[in-house]
Design an enzyme around this catalytic site. Structure first.
Site, PDB file in Angstrom:
ATOM      1  N   LEU A 233       0.833  -1.200   0.000  1.00 17.39           N
ATOM      2  CA  LEU A 233       0.000   0.000   0.000  1.00 17.39           C
ATOM      3  C   LEU A 233       0.868   1.250   0.000  1.00 17.39           C
ATOM      4  O   LEU A 233       0.504   2.261  -0.602  1.00 17.39           O
ATOM      5  CB  LEU A 233      -0.933   0.002   1.215  1.00 17.39           C
ATOM      6  CG  LEU A 233      -1.901   1.191   1.268  1.00 17.39           C
ATOM      7  CD1 LEU A 233      -2.879   1.142   0.091  1.00 17.39           C
ATOM      8  CD2 LEU A 233      -2.674   1.212   2.582  1.00 17.39           C
ATOM      9  N   TYR A 234       2.012   1.201   0.675  1.00 20.08           N
ATOM     10  CA  TYR A 234       2.940   2.342   0.641  1.00 20.08           C
ATOM     11  C   TYR A 234       3.279   2.704  -0.803  1.00 20.08           C
ATOM     12  O   TYR A 234       3.173   3.865  -1.217  1.00 20.08           O
ATOM     13  CB  TYR A 234       4.218   1.995   1.408  1.00 20.08           C
ATOM     14  CG  TYR A 234       5.344   2.980   1.191  1.00 20.08           C
ATOM     15  CD1 TYR A 234       5.250   4.292   1.645  1.00 20.08           C
ATOM     16  CD2 TYR A 234       6.515   2.599   0.530  1.00 20.08           C
ATOM     17  CE1 TYR A 234       6.277   5.193   1.441  1.00 20.08           C
ATOM     18  CE2 TYR A 234       7.540   3.490   0.324  1.00 20.08           C
ATOM     19  CZ  TYR A 234       7.429   4.787   0.782  1.00 20.08           C
ATOM     20  OH  TYR A 234       8.438   5.681   0.576  1.00 20.08           O
ATOM     21  N   ALA A 235       3.682   1.719  -1.589  1.00 20.10           N
ATOM     22  CA  ALA A 235       4.012   1.966  -2.991  1.00 20.10           C
ATOM     23  C   ALA A 235       2.800   2.484  -3.757  1.00 20.10           C
ATOM     24  O   ALA A 235       2.907   3.393  -4.593  1.00 20.10           O
ATOM     25  CB  ALA A 235       4.554   0.694  -3.634  1.00 20.10           C
TER      26      ALA A 235
END
Length: 338
Positions: A152-154
């Protein structure tokens, strides 16, 4: 005197960038939420050091607090905004995904709204090499497809790139997104590999080595990284004057907006075990190792093509890991008095 508004100045990269810009004679206004994702004492110490200069002013607040951010930006009247603040960390996004949505999506939207209202001359924002996701064609270059994020960070960072392109197109805001590659160096984050490895080694503990050590990273020394950002400040993408305007070869500017994406890496892919070996040399000891399976969401390798950065700015990062690690170890020993 030009004023630069930097989000995340109590953070690792923001601190180093602010220090460089102050040295070069800029006024810097720093905005940071002082979140407890890692040791707040390190963050406060960074701000204390920056505050020794009369050309630095700190504002504490969360990116999600639009009123506080608007007030700080309106008072600062910046020529340039460099947006570095974010909820960082690939692995933490598995534990607390909501923090990434709030900081990286809502917070970045608030920054872009401010840039629009203030009509800044250049908006620069941090992305990440993690957007390359499952790509295996290396080195990574900016025009590759980045449709396979693994965390999700990416995904939030890729969303930031799309959001920024739309604002650049709609409001003609000159915007540069830079993709960072495994940044390390003095005053680094305690959750990053180098910091964790050195801390464990000096405590006589074993380090966790994922994928049984079969990993490679483009390790980028922080001084090189912030010099890349500094050079990019003076290279805002231009608004196209007409439909026939030609984008020079290798330039990563959008054909429909004053917007470009730039890799900032060392342009080299170093084996993790070689990186650990350099740490051992710098510490003068062998480090105990726990060899583990690959972590969820991780990738086996990263490697940046930095031709676009060099063509645009004349600068290419080149600090060898042996030199960068030695600088970090020296800082660590002094900071923790060990």
């Amino acid at each position: 005197m030009r004023t630069v508004f930097i989000t995340g100045t109590a953070g690792f990269i923001g601190f180093h960038l602010a220090k460089l810009l102050i040295k070069e004679g800029f006024n810097v206004v720093g905005f940071d939420g002082m979140t407890d994702y890692y040791d707040v004492n390190i963050k406060r110490r960074r701000h204390q050091m920056l505050s020794q200069s009369p050309n630095f002013r700190a504002v504490e607040g969360m990116l999600e607090d639009q009123d506080t951010l608007n007030a700080a930006m309106t008072e600062a009247k910046p020529d340039v905004i460099v947006h570095l603040a974010a909820q960082a960390g690939v692995r933490y996004s598995l534990e607390n995904p909501r923090a990434y949505v709030e900081a990286n999506l809502v917070g970045t939207f608030n920054v872009m709204e401010c840039a629009h209202e203030l009509n800044v001359s250049h908006l620069l924002m941090a992305s990440t090499s993690s957007v390359y996701g499952a790509n295996t064609d290396m080195p990574f270059y900016e025009n590759q497809r980045t449709d396979t994020p693994l965390t999700l960070y990416a995904a939030t960072k890729k969303a930031n790139e799309h959001m920024a392109h739309s604002y650049a197109h709609l409001w003609k805001i000159p915007t540069t997104m830079f993709r960072f590659f495994t940044v390390y160096g003095p005053w680094g984050r305690p959750d990053l590999a180098l910091f964790k490895f050195v801390r464990a080694a000096m405590a006589g503990e074993a380090i966790d080595v994922y994928n049984h050590g079969d990993m490679r990273r483009d390790f980028t020394y922080v001084d090189d990284l912030v010099m890349g950002i500094r050079r990019l400040i003076d290279c805002p993408p231009e608004v196209k004057e007409d439909e026939d305007s030609v984008i020079p070869e290798r330039d990563t500017q959008s054909p429909v907006a004053p917007y470009r994406v730039i890799n900032i890496g060392n342009g080299d892919s170093v084996a993790l075990m070689d990186f650990i070996s350099e740490i051992e040399k710098s510490l003068g000891m062998e480090i105990k190792k726990n060899f583990l399976e690959m972590q969820k969401g991780d990738v086996p390798a990263t490697w940046a093509n930095c031709d676009a950065l060099e063509q645009l700015t004349g600068f290419r990062p080149n600090t060898p890991v042996s030199e960068g690690i030695a600088e970090f170890v020296s800082w660590y020993r002094e900071y923790y008095d060990v």
